[in-house]
Design a protein around this motif. Sequence first.
Motif, PDB file in Angstrom:
ATOM      1  N   ALA A 162     101.317  49.804 -12.173  1.00 28.75           N
ATOM      2  CA  ALA A 162     101.220  49.003 -10.951  1.00 28.75           C
ATOM      3  C   ALA A 162     101.531  47.556 -11.312  1.00 28.75           C
ATOM      4  CB  ALA A 162      99.830  49.118 -10.346  1.00 28.75           C
ATOM      5  N   TYR A 163     102.723  47.110 -10.953  1.00 28.67           N
ATOM      6  CA  TYR A 163     103.196  45.793 -11.350  1.00 28.67           C
ATOM      7  C   TYR A 163     103.323  44.865 -10.148  1.00 28.67           C
ATOM      8  CZ  TYR A 163     104.613  48.076 -15.692  1.00 28.67           C
ATOM      9  OH  TYR A 163     104.618  48.759 -16.867  1.00 28.67           O
ATOM     10  N   PRO A 164     103.004  43.581 -10.340  1.00 28.91           N
ATOM     11  CA  PRO A 164     103.321  42.608  -9.290  1.00 28.91           C
ATOM     12  C   PRO A 164     104.801  42.243  -9.403  1.00 28.91           C
ATOM     13  CG  PRO A 164     102.250  41.506 -11.099  1.00 28.91           C
ATOM     14  CD  PRO A 164     102.262  42.968 -11.438  1.00 28.91           C
ATOM     15  N   ILE A 165     105.496  42.214  -8.277  1.00 27.13           N
ATOM     16  CA  ILE A 165     106.922  41.893  -8.310  1.00 27.13           C
ATOM     17  C   ILE A 165     107.194  40.678  -7.436  1.00 27.13           C
ATOM     18  CG2 ILE A 165     107.594  44.282  -8.736  1.00 27.13           C
ATOM     19  CD1 ILE A 165     108.622  43.040  -5.502  1.00 27.13           C
ATOM     20  N   GLN A 166     108.307  40.019  -7.741  1.00 26.27           N
ATOM     21  CA  GLN A 166     108.758  38.884  -6.947  1.00 26.27           C
ATOM     22  C   GLN A 166     110.277  38.895  -6.937  1.00 26.27           C
ATOM     23  OE1 GLN A 166     106.892  35.175  -7.750  1.00 26.27           O
ATOM     24  NE2 GLN A 166     108.479  33.987  -6.705  1.00 26.27           N
ATOM     25  N   VAL A 167     110.859  38.835  -5.744  1.00 20.07           N
ATOM     26  CA  VAL A 167     112.308  38.751  -5.579  1.00 20.07           C
ATOM     27  C   VAL A 167     112.595  37.384  -4.970  1.00 20.07           C
ATOM     28  CG1 VAL A 167     114.349  39.757  -4.503  1.00 20.07           C
ATOM     29  CG2 VAL A 167     112.475  41.239  -5.219  1.00 20.07           C
ATOM     30  N   ASP A 168     113.300  36.552  -5.734  1.00 21.56           N
ATOM     31  CA  ASP A 168     113.552  35.169  -5.330  1.00 21.56           C
ATOM     32  C   ASP A 168     114.868  35.037  -4.576  1.00 21.56           C
ATOM     33  OD1 ASP A 168     111.241  34.192  -6.569  1.00 21.56           O
ATOM     34  OD2 ASP A 168     112.256  34.069  -8.500  1.00 21.56           O
ATOM     35  N   ASN A 169     114.855  34.148  -3.595  1.00 25.21           N
ATOM     36  CA  ASN A 169     116.054  33.795  -2.859  1.00 25.21           C
ATOM     37  C   ASN A 169     116.654  32.564  -3.528  1.00 25.21           C
ATOM     38  OD1 ASN A 169     117.891  32.737  -0.922  1.00 25.21           O
ATOM     39  ND2 ASN A 169     116.756  33.762   0.710  1.00 25.21           N
ATOM     40  N   ARG A 170     117.956  32.556  -3.751  1.00 29.39           N
ATOM     41  CA  ARG A 170     118.553  31.439  -4.484  1.00 29.39           C
ATOM     42  C   ARG A 170     118.699  30.175  -3.648  1.00 29.39           C
ATOM     43  NH1 ARG A 170     124.942  32.643  -5.272  1.00 29.39           N
ATOM     44  NH2 ARG A 170     125.375  33.159  -3.101  1.00 29.39           N
ATOM     45  N   PHE A 171     118.595  30.286  -2.330  1.00 30.68           N
ATOM     46  CA  PHE A 171     118.750  29.113  -1.474  1.00 30.68           C
ATOM     47  C   PHE A 171     117.425  28.488  -1.070  1.00 30.68           C
ATOM     48  CE2 PHE A 171     122.707  31.492  -0.595  1.00 30.68           C
ATOM     49  CZ  PHE A 171     123.583  30.577  -1.170  1.00 30.68           C
ATOM     50  N   THR A 172     116.381  29.280  -0.932  1.00 30.88           N
ATOM     51  CA  THR A 172     115.079  28.737  -0.538  1.00 30.88           C
ATOM     52  C   THR A 172     114.027  29.186  -1.528  1.00 30.88           C
ATOM     53  OG1 THR A 172     114.552  30.623   0.865  1.00 30.88           O
ATOM     54  CG2 THR A 172     115.660  28.778   1.913  1.00 30.88           C
ATOM     55  N   ASP A 173     113.227  28.251  -1.988  1.00 34.24           N
ATOM     56  CA  ASP A 173     112.139  28.581  -2.906  1.00 34.24           C
ATOM     57  C   ASP A 173     110.865  28.935  -2.153  1.00 34.24           C
ATOM     58  OD1 ASP A 173     113.677  28.172  -5.151  1.00 34.24           O
ATOM     59  OD2 ASP A 173     113.172  26.040  -5.263  1.00 34.24           O
ATOM     60  N   THR A 174     110.883  28.845  -0.837  1.00 36.59           N
ATOM     61  CA  THR A 174     109.662  29.051  -0.069  1.00 36.59           C
ATOM     62  C   THR A 174     109.468  30.487   0.400  1.00 36.59           C
ATOM     63  OG1 THR A 174     110.815  28.425   1.960  1.00 36.59           O
ATOM     64  CG2 THR A 174     109.644  26.686   0.752  1.00 36.59           C
ATOM     65  N   ASP A 175     110.479  31.327   0.376  1.00 34.86           N
ATOM     66  CA  ASP A 175     110.362  32.672   0.934  1.00 34.86           C
ATOM     67  C   ASP A 175     110.696  33.790  -0.048  1.00 34.86           C
ATOM     68  OD1 ASP A 175     109.511  31.955   3.436  1.00 34.86           O
ATOM     69  OD2 ASP A 175     111.523  31.776   4.262  1.00 34.86           O
ATOM     70  N   PRO A 176     110.031  33.891  -1.177  1.00 34.34           N
ATOM     71  CA  PRO A 176     110.292  35.053  -2.028  1.00 34.34           C
ATOM     72  C   PRO A 176     109.550  36.276  -1.485  1.00 34.34           C
ATOM     73  CG  PRO A 176     108.630  33.694  -3.041  1.00 34.34           C
ATOM     74  CD  PRO A 176     109.093  32.973  -1.795  1.00 34.34           C
ATOM     75  N   ILE A 177     110.043  37.440  -1.813  1.00 34.33           N
ATOM     76  CA  ILE A 177     109.313  38.673  -1.518  1.00 34.33           C
ATOM     77  C   ILE A 177     108.340  38.855  -2.670  1.00 34.33           C
ATOM     78  CG2 ILE A 177     109.463  41.154  -1.214  1.00 34.33           C
ATOM     79  CD1 ILE A 177     112.335  40.753  -0.272  1.00 34.33           C
ATOM     80  N   THR A 178     107.051  38.807  -2.387  1.00 31.26           N
ATOM     81  CA  THR A 178     106.026  38.918  -3.417  1.00 31.26           C
ATOM     82  C   THR A 178     105.058  40.018  -3.026  1.00 31.26           C
ATOM     83  OG1 THR A 178     106.200  36.548  -3.821  1.00 31.26           O
ATOM     84  CG2 THR A 178     104.269  37.658  -4.706  1.00 31.26           C
ATOM     85  N   LEU A 179     104.886  40.983  -3.908  1.00 31.16           N
ATOM     86  CA  LEU A 179     103.943  42.079  -3.678  1.00 31.16           C
ATOM     87  C   LEU A 179     103.177  42.358  -4.962  1.00 31.16           C
ATOM     88  CD1 LEU A 179     105.957  44.723  -1.635  1.00 31.16           C
ATOM     89  CD2 LEU A 179     104.028  43.381  -0.865  1.00 31.16           C
ATOM     90  N   SER A 180     101.912  42.674  -4.823  1.00 37.83           N
ATOM     91  CA  SER A 180     101.095  43.073  -5.965  1.00 37.83           C
ATOM     92  C   SER A 180     100.948  44.590  -5.977  1.00 37.83           C
ATOM     93  CB  SER A 180      99.703  42.445  -5.878  1.00 37.83           C
ATOM     94  OG  SER A 180      99.807  41.053  -5.930  1.00 37.83           O
ATOM     95  N   HIS A 181     100.754  45.136  -7.129  1.00 38.12           N
ATOM     96  CA  HIS A 181     100.443  46.563  -7.315  1.00 38.12           C
ATOM     97  C   HIS A 181     101.543  47.489  -6.799  1.00 38.12           C
ATOM     98  CE1 HIS A 181      96.539  45.033  -8.328  1.00 38.12           C
ATOM     99  NE2 HIS A 181      96.306  44.610  -7.101  1.00 38.12           N
TER     100      HIS A 181
END
Length: 179
Positions: free
Chosen positions: A133-152
């Motif tokens: 169960a990993y926390p993941i983050q998918v970053d947008n290259r244009f905005t630092d304010t809206d990454p997709i972040t999910l735990s577990h």
Amino acid sequence: MQNDLPGRGADDEASLAFREHRLSWVAYGAALFKGVVAIAISVALMLSPRWIMMTPITAQILFYAGMAFVVCALGMLVYRLCYLRRVRLYTDQDGVWCYRGILPWRRGIVGTNWRDVRQASYGTGFVRWATKAYPIQVDNRFTDTDPITLSHVHRGHEFVGHVNAWRNRMLRQDGETLR
């Protein structure tokens, strides 16, 4: 672990372009633990007149307050479990997306198109490795304010590998079309 890089055939591309991940049992366990703790505190509040001397009106108020907290804690526990069940993290030919929400005004899809993905990453550790169960983050290259972040995320490390492989593939394709 499977190779996420697609082959040259259209069948390979179609089979590997879509991947869906859900949350791990660890997310459900954490929600259950928090719910049980809240219910235990509420029951202790209800039963406190038996352990401490107080006026009857105060004992009655504490009992009803404890009952209200038990009902609220149970409601929040059920809501949280239903919410966790609805979270879906997936990829398709257009990008990386996360569907979540139960209530109509909170339900929806957030995501990033392939051309806008900067990178995907996940957190490591022994407990995360043991439970997968990993926390993941998918970053947008244009905005630092809206990454997709999910735990577990169940097998989140595989999802991150898949996203980064597809992102690199899309960048190579864009580089070939520009020449």
